[in-house]
Design a protein around this motif. Sequence first.
Motif, PDB file in Angstrom:
ATOM      1  N   GLN A 100       0.833  -1.206   0.000  1.00  0.00           N
ATOM      2  CA  GLN A 100       0.000   0.000   0.000  1.00  0.00           C
ATOM      3  C   GLN A 100       0.868   1.257   0.000  1.00  0.00           C
ATOM      4  OE1 GLN A 100      -3.292   0.147  -0.382  1.00  0.00           O
ATOM      5  NE2 GLN A 100      -3.385  -2.085  -0.475  1.00  0.00           N
ATOM      6  N   ALA A 118      -4.332   5.098   7.001  1.00  0.00           N
ATOM      7  CA  ALA A 118      -5.222   4.009   6.582  1.00  0.00           C
ATOM      8  C   ALA A 118      -6.669   4.431   6.769  1.00  0.00           C
ATOM      9  CB  ALA A 118      -4.939   2.741   7.387  1.00  0.00           C
ATOM     10  N   LEU A 122      -9.603   0.744   3.661  1.00  0.00           N
ATOM     11  CA  LEU A 122      -8.354  -0.010   3.534  1.00  0.00           C
ATOM     12  C   LEU A 122      -8.266  -1.072   4.626  1.00  0.00           C
ATOM     13  CD1 LEU A 122      -5.593  -0.666   2.434  1.00  0.00           C
ATOM     14  CD2 LEU A 122      -4.658   1.293   3.691  1.00  0.00           C
ATOM     15  N   ILE A 227     -10.516   3.043  -0.939  1.00  0.00           N
ATOM     16  CA  ILE A 227      -9.438   2.982   0.053  1.00  0.00           C
ATOM     17  C   ILE A 227      -8.589   4.245   0.055  1.00  0.00           C
ATOM     18  CG2 ILE A 227      -9.338   0.465   0.014  1.00  0.00           C
ATOM     19  CD1 ILE A 227      -6.858   0.651  -1.728  1.00  0.00           C
ATOM     20  N   ASP A 228      -8.620   5.008  -1.040  1.00  0.00           N
ATOM     21  CA  ASP A 228      -7.797   6.216  -1.146  1.00  0.00           C
ATOM     22  C   ASP A 228      -8.631   7.494  -1.240  1.00  0.00           C
ATOM     23  OD1 ASP A 228      -5.396   4.714  -1.233  1.00  0.00           O
ATOM     24  OD2 ASP A 228      -5.660   4.374  -3.378  1.00  0.00           O
TER      25      ASP A 228
END
Length: 301
Positions: A100, A118, A122, A227-228
């Motif tokens: 990651q 995080a 994630l 997740i981002d």
Amino acid sequence: MNKPRKQEAQSHHGLPSFRKFGFFHKQWELMIMLPEVAKLRDIFDLFVVSGQNKALAKEAEGDRCLDLAASIELSDVADCLRTMGLSPGGDWLARQLAEQLRRREEMGPLGARIARRASFELVLTLYCKLAARVEGPTAEDVLQVLRSCDPKGTGVLPYCELRHMLTTMGDRLDEAEVFSVLHGFTDIGGNVHYEHLVRQMFANDLHAEEALQQAGLYLQAVGRNAIDMDMDKRDQFIEALRRADPLSSGFIQPDRLLELLNGREERFTGEELQLLTQGMEDTRCERGINYRRFLRFIMNE
């Protein structure tokens, strides 16, 4: 007499099929439909340091990526997963987090800013990967073996028979351990209600299985780019689309979509939007662009 309506397809846990969730729900709506995910989110929030994160969020104000105020340190991910009931191996988790970190640093300045943070999505992705790696017999595996010893399907087996199994097979128990396991499920005739026994023994596993299934549904619904991303901005975009389409047709005119996108600090041109939405237009009724497909595209590509 009216025919009964066909019930909607459901999973073996009674959850609606994935099409019930789709890609067009806000986070809080998904949490209501997926209560086990809401519990995991509560655990995640225990590791969010509000004061520090607000300062980070202020520095990153205007970024389209991860909401730093709702994130945790990568160094806290292992403890977070443990609190969620898993046992992350040091090497496995280290490799996952290193991947990651590398991926985000390759994203450029924005990725570097969030590289060591995080998001809930994630952590949930790692939760699903880790939970899927857990090996060992399930409750159904054990029940299948015990039912083979109960050809009449009575739901009970003699205490002495189960005692013999537990003291001679697999991870053997001693007499005291056998008694502590079986006595609460043994009737006056010396028979053990093994289905109740197994359900109790695997109660945590069954709960974990349901949590894993719901976590998977949540991640499918929000898309792999979640997740981002700043999920609050995603929810705001969904709300703007809903308001722009009060009849819930599922379509929006390109100029209106461009206006909504650029109102979110994006900088799209009409030509760029046309390229992105190619194949999403309603060519028959000329209602515009299928914005649900567009949202699914930007959350997964």
